[in-house]
Design an enzyme around this catalytic site. Structure first.
Site, PDB file in Angstrom:
ATOM      1  N   GLY A 118       0.493  -1.102   0.125  1.00 26.07           N
ATOM      2  CA  GLY A 118       0.381  -0.219  -0.108  1.00 26.07           C
ATOM      3  C   GLY A 118       1.041   1.218  -0.163  1.00 26.07           C
ATOM      4  CB  THR A 119       3.732   2.223   1.951  1.00 34.43           C
ATOM      5  OG1 THR A 119       3.474   1.548   2.897  1.00 34.43           O
ATOM      6  CG2 THR A 119       4.909   2.982   2.041  1.00 34.43           C
TER       7      THR A 119
ATOM      8  CG  ASN B 196      -4.367   3.866   9.693  1.00 35.50           C
ATOM      9  OD1 ASN B 196      -4.986   4.675   9.337  1.00 35.50           O
ATOM     10  ND2 ASN B 196      -3.772   2.953  10.953  1.00 35.50           N
TER      11      ASN B 196
ATOM     12  CD  GLN C 114      -6.621  -0.832   7.984  1.00 36.08           C
ATOM     13  OE1 GLN C 114      -7.829  -1.643   8.039  1.00 36.08           O
ATOM     14  NE2 GLN C 114      -5.907  -1.100   8.444  1.00 36.08           N
TER      15      GLN C 114
ATOM     16  CB  SER D 202      -2.374  -3.032   1.539  1.00 34.97           C
ATOM     17  OG  SER D 202      -1.003  -3.738   1.859  1.00 34.97           O
TER      18      SER D 202
ATOM     19  CG  HIS E  94      -1.087  -6.884   4.661  1.00 39.47           C
ATOM     20  ND1 HIS E  94      -0.104  -6.600   6.469  1.00 39.47           N
ATOM     21  CD2 HIS E  94      -0.436  -5.692   4.272  1.00 39.47           C
ATOM     22  CE1 HIS E  94       0.364  -5.122   6.109  1.00 39.47           C
ATOM     23  NE2 HIS E  94      -0.054  -4.818   5.519  1.00 39.47           N
TER      24      HIS E  94
ATOM     25  CB  CYS F  17       6.077   4.233  23.161  1.00 36.59           C
ATOM     26  SG  CYS F  17       5.619   3.910  24.730  1.00 36.59           S
TER      27      CYS F  17
HETATM   28  N1  PLP Z   1      -2.468   2.872   4.043  1.00 42.90           N
HETATM   29  C1  PLP Z   1      -3.302   2.779   5.119  1.00 42.90           C
HETATM   30  C2  PLP Z   1      -4.536   3.512   5.545  1.00 42.90           C
HETATM   31  C3  PLP Z   1      -3.185   1.646   6.009  1.00 42.90           C
HETATM   32  O1  PLP Z   1      -2.980   1.467   7.313  1.00 42.90           O
HETATM   33  C4  PLP Z   1      -1.600   0.869   5.991  1.00 42.90           C
HETATM   34  C5  PLP Z   1      -0.914  -0.078   6.846  1.00 42.90           C
HETATM   35  O2  PLP Z   1      -1.442  -0.067   8.146  1.00 42.90           O
HETATM   36  C6  PLP Z   1      -1.176   1.730   4.639  1.00 42.90           C
HETATM   37  C7  PLP Z   1      -1.629   2.556   3.969  1.00 42.90           C
HETATM   38  C8  PLP Z   1       0.475   1.046   3.753  1.00 42.90           C
HETATM   39  O3  PLP Z   1       0.058  -0.973   3.203  1.00 42.90           O
HETATM   40  P1  PLP Z   1       1.361  -1.395   3.294  1.00 42.90           P
HETATM   41  O4  PLP Z   1       1.462  -2.313   4.555  1.00 42.90           O
HETATM   42  O5  PLP Z   1       1.282  -2.705   2.570  1.00 42.90           O
HETATM   43  O6  PLP Z   1       2.740  -0.839   3.142  1.00 42.90           O
END
Ligand code: PLP
Length: 398
Positions: free
Chosen positions: A71-72, A150, A178, A198, A200, A324
């Site tokens: 996703g990133t 998220n 999400q 994404s 996973h 933290c």
């Molecule tokens: N965007 C959102 C809203 C997410 O919750 C996440 C992952 O937690 C990401 C992007 C990033 O996805 P990835 O872990 O596949 O890079």
């Protein structure tokens, strides 16, 4: 101990159907889909099928699907493409509650001379659409707004947002990481230009994602190299995971109605039970439209990290709403943007359910969590104890 896994917004278990679909591509079917021989070509056929499955799940054309590593990457590729294809436009609009995949990129782009408008949210995590409209400028290159949050599960009204942004001719990206698999998504009716998902988060493996790019949208690749993905994302395809993602999207699409009904009922039972059993508790984003699987609940006068550690003894997996860092307890940027009072923000816990959540999982949390909170409150009536809590956190977490 079998985990009581209620942290599905962090990552999900690979579905058995998805695992069996991908395994042949980690053993006998190891060909490279770009090869000229039929051994590799056969794998190419499975990639085409996976692309078609994802496209059916999103109601778009297979040519609009680009497979990525996560996703990133998809978020980065969308925003960077919009900037590169419109070099004269140097303004970005986003929100204060985005995932770091968008937030940190925008902060980085600010250091490169781009101007970023970060829209705030109200106490329920909702956007002000008038403020969004006012933020749009002639030099706005892209608006990047998540579909669902998220941490809180709060859903932004994407159709209305798209209506505003597209009427001004500005490119629109949505981080739907999400949302996909939890909300029905129909890209034939939702006029976004880019969408990130994404694998996973929807029972496919880690390390695979999708960037949807609407036909006709200018696109500049993030990774340059070979001709994979029609020259839009270089690098030999992660064949097994792409096949897995195709199957995962197919399963999610088939089951979304039935699963959402069941998961929502479990989430609501957990929410009601905890609110009834624990005084001084409240829901973050409870007044907004939310994903059916997400519960962000805040317990006044306790530390989220301490709750997580004590729940861990029962095998309960969840997340807290604070980060933290350097010994200080900083509530998450999302809870801060919502103005959640300090004493609640620190005691925020996120439960996120999935198709594999059982009623017994919910029962266990309802049985074990209220006494945990009561015990922590007894030990630490909070006032004057913030320093101790921070020290506890810095030695025990991350
Ligand atoms: N965007 C959102 C809203 C997410 O919750 C996440 C992952 O937690 C990401 C992007 C990033 O996805 P990835 O872990 O596949 O890079």
């Amino acid at each position: 101990m079998k985990p009581v896994y209620l942290d599905n917004n962090a990552t999900t278990r690979v579905a058995p159907e998805v695992l069996s679909a991908m395994l042949p591509f980690l053993s006998e079917q190891y060909g490279n889909p770009s090869s000229m021989h039929s051994f590799g070509g056969a794998v190419g056929g499975h990639l085409r099928e996976a692309r078609a499955r994802v496209a059916r799940g999103l109601s778009c054309d297979p040519s609009e699907i680009i497979f990525t590593s996560c996703g990133t990457e998809s978020d980065n590729a969308a925003i960077r493409s919009a900037l590169e294809s419109q070099p004269e436009k140097r303004h970005i609009v986003t929100t204060r509650v985005e995932h770091p995949a968008v937030l940190s990129l925008c902060q980085h782009l600010e250091t490169k001379g781009y101007e970023v408008t970060s829209l705030g949210v109200d106490e329920e995590g909702r956007l002000d659409l008038e403020e969004l409209e006012k933020s749009l400028r002639k030099d706005t290159a892209i608006v990047s707004v998540m579909y669902a949050n998220n941490e809180t599960g709060v859903v932004f009204p994407l159709p209305e947002i798209a209506g505003i942004v597209k009427s001004r001719g500005v490119l629109l990206h949505t981080d739907a990481v999400q949302a996909v698999g939890k909300l029905p998504i129909d890209l034939s009716k939702l006029p976004v230009d880019f969408l990130a998902l994404s694998g996973h988060k929807l029972h496919a493996p880690k390390g695979v994602g999708v960037l949807y790019v609407r036909k006709g949208t200018p696109f500049r690749p993030f990774l340059v190299g070979g001709h994979q993905e029609h020259g839009r994302r270089a690098g030999t395809e992660n064949t097994a995971s792409i096949v897995a993602l195709g199957r995962a999207v197919e399963l999610a699409t088939e089951r979304i109605g039935e699963e959402n009904t069941r998961v929502r009922a479990q989430r609501d039972r957990l929410e009601r039970g905890l609110l009834e059993a624990v005084p001084d508790s409240r829901i973050n984003g409870g007044g907004a439209e939310r994903l059916p699987n997400t519960l962000s609940i805040a317990f006044k006068y306790v530390e989220g990290e301490a709750i997580l550690l004590l729940m861990d003894r029962f095998g309960i997996c969840a997340s807290s709403g604070s980060a933290c860092t350097s010994g200080s307890l900083e509530p998450s940027h999302v809870l801060r943007a919502m103005g959640v009072p300090f004493t609640f923000a620190h005691g925020s816990i996120r439960f996120s359910l999935s198709r594999y959540t059982t009623d017994a999982d919910v029962d266990l949390v309802l049985k074990e969590l209220p006494p945990i909170i009561a015990r922590l409150r007894q030990l630490s009536p909070f006032s004057g104890k913030e320093g101790e809590a921070a020290a506890f956190c810095s030695t025990h977490s991350h």
